[in-house]
Write a protein that holds these residues in place. Structure first.
Motif, mmCIF file in Angstrom:
data_model
loop_
_atom_site.group_PDB
_atom_site.id
_atom_site.type_symbol
_atom_site.label_atom_id
_atom_site.label_comp_id
_atom_site.label_asym_id
_atom_site.label_seq_id
_atom_site.Cartn_x
_atom_site.Cartn_y
_atom_site.Cartn_z
ATOM 1 N N HIS A 133 1.444 -1.350 0.178
ATOM 2 C CA HIS A 133 -0.117 -0.122 -0.130
ATOM 3 C C HIS A 133 1.202 1.206 -0.562
ATOM 4 O O HIS A 133 2.197 1.431 0.598
ATOM 5 N N LEU A 134 0.262 1.899 -0.421
ATOM 6 C CA LEU A 134 0.734 3.733 -0.335
ATOM 7 C C LEU A 134 -0.181 4.695 0.476
ATOM 8 O O LEU A 134 -1.224 5.029 0.639
ATOM 9 N N GLU A 135 0.846 5.346 1.283
ATOM 10 C CA GLU A 135 0.475 6.863 2.069
ATOM 11 C C GLU A 135 0.809 8.066 1.180
ATOM 12 O O GLU A 135 2.077 7.828 1.570
ATOM 13 N N LEU A 136 -0.252 8.453 1.711
ATOM 14 C CA LEU A 136 0.312 9.850 1.096
ATOM 15 C C LEU A 136 -0.213 10.753 2.103
ATOM 16 O O LEU A 136 -1.466 10.630 2.940
ATOM 17 N N ASN A 137 0.496 11.071 2.585
ATOM 18 C CA ASN A 137 0.930 12.491 3.860
ATOM 19 C C ASN A 137 -0.398 11.903 5.070
ATOM 20 O O ASN A 137 -1.119 12.693 5.728
#
Length: 204
Positions: A133-137
């Motif tokens: 997964h990717l976390e943005l801010n």
């Protein structure tokens, strides 16, 4: 070293992008060696685009020379993986597609292929069951699992090796799940395989 990427390899992403093709084989495109961005260095938004999108993917690193690799032997050609981002100049890509022109410049521009730290495949539950997964801010914006790939990692390697000799150090970006979106200056992106953070950088 070359970078091979796979487009349209998750059904949910194809739906969000309104791709309606019935695919019978992987869709490949290339990125330049100057596309590579690693070691947590910042990504600078290029001046030729006002809509650069992140696309989070599992990345495979080839560890031996191979050509015309049978799918049943493909697992012998990699032993490390990471999470990466295939940055796309979406506005440029859309315009070029509408004109029926090649769109490599929207995908293969400098520093458009971000990679994190590699880990052994043996540290996971297996190449066909890798959650990422990717976390943005600090907010999760993309989640995927290689179990949902339309074309598995081994199928991709077998197919790509029909056209390109795979060499040690080559990278294969395996496709992005749904949830792609734009980045802005000062965004903070963090990529994970499972709960293990392998990618961490800022947008400038």
């Amino acid at each position: 070293m070359k970078i091979i990427a796979v487009g349209m390899n998750y059904a949910a992403h194809n739906k969000e992008m309104q791709h309606k093709l019935e695919l019978t084989e992987p869709t490949l495109f290339m990125k330049a060696d100057s596309s590579l961005l690693k070691d947590g260095k910042p990504f600078f938004i290029p001046d030729f685009s006002s809509e650069v999108h992140y696309e989070t993917e599992i990345v495979i690193r080839i560890n031996r020379l191979g050509k015309n690799i049978a799918e049943r032997f493909a697992h012998r050609y990699y032993n490390e993986i990471t999470v990466g981002i295939d940055f796309t100049a979406r506005d440029l890509q859309t315009r070029l597609r509408q004109q029926g022109l090649p769109w490599e410049i929207s995908k293969a521009f400098d520093h458009s292929a971000v990679i994190g730290d590699f880990i052994p495949v043996t540290d996971t539950e297996g190449i066909n069951h890798i959650p990422f997964h990717l976390e943005l801010n600090g907010t999760t914006v993309q989640e995927g699992n290689t179990s949902r790939l339309l074309f598995s990692v081994d199928k991709i390697i077998a197919y790509a090796s029909r056209f390109f000799t795979l060499k040690i150090g080559d990278l294969i970006y395996t496709g992005t799940p749904s949830g792609v979106g734009p980045v802005q200056i000062d965004d903070h992106l963090q990529g994970y395989i499972g709960e293990r953070k392998l990618l961490d950088f800022h947008v400038r």
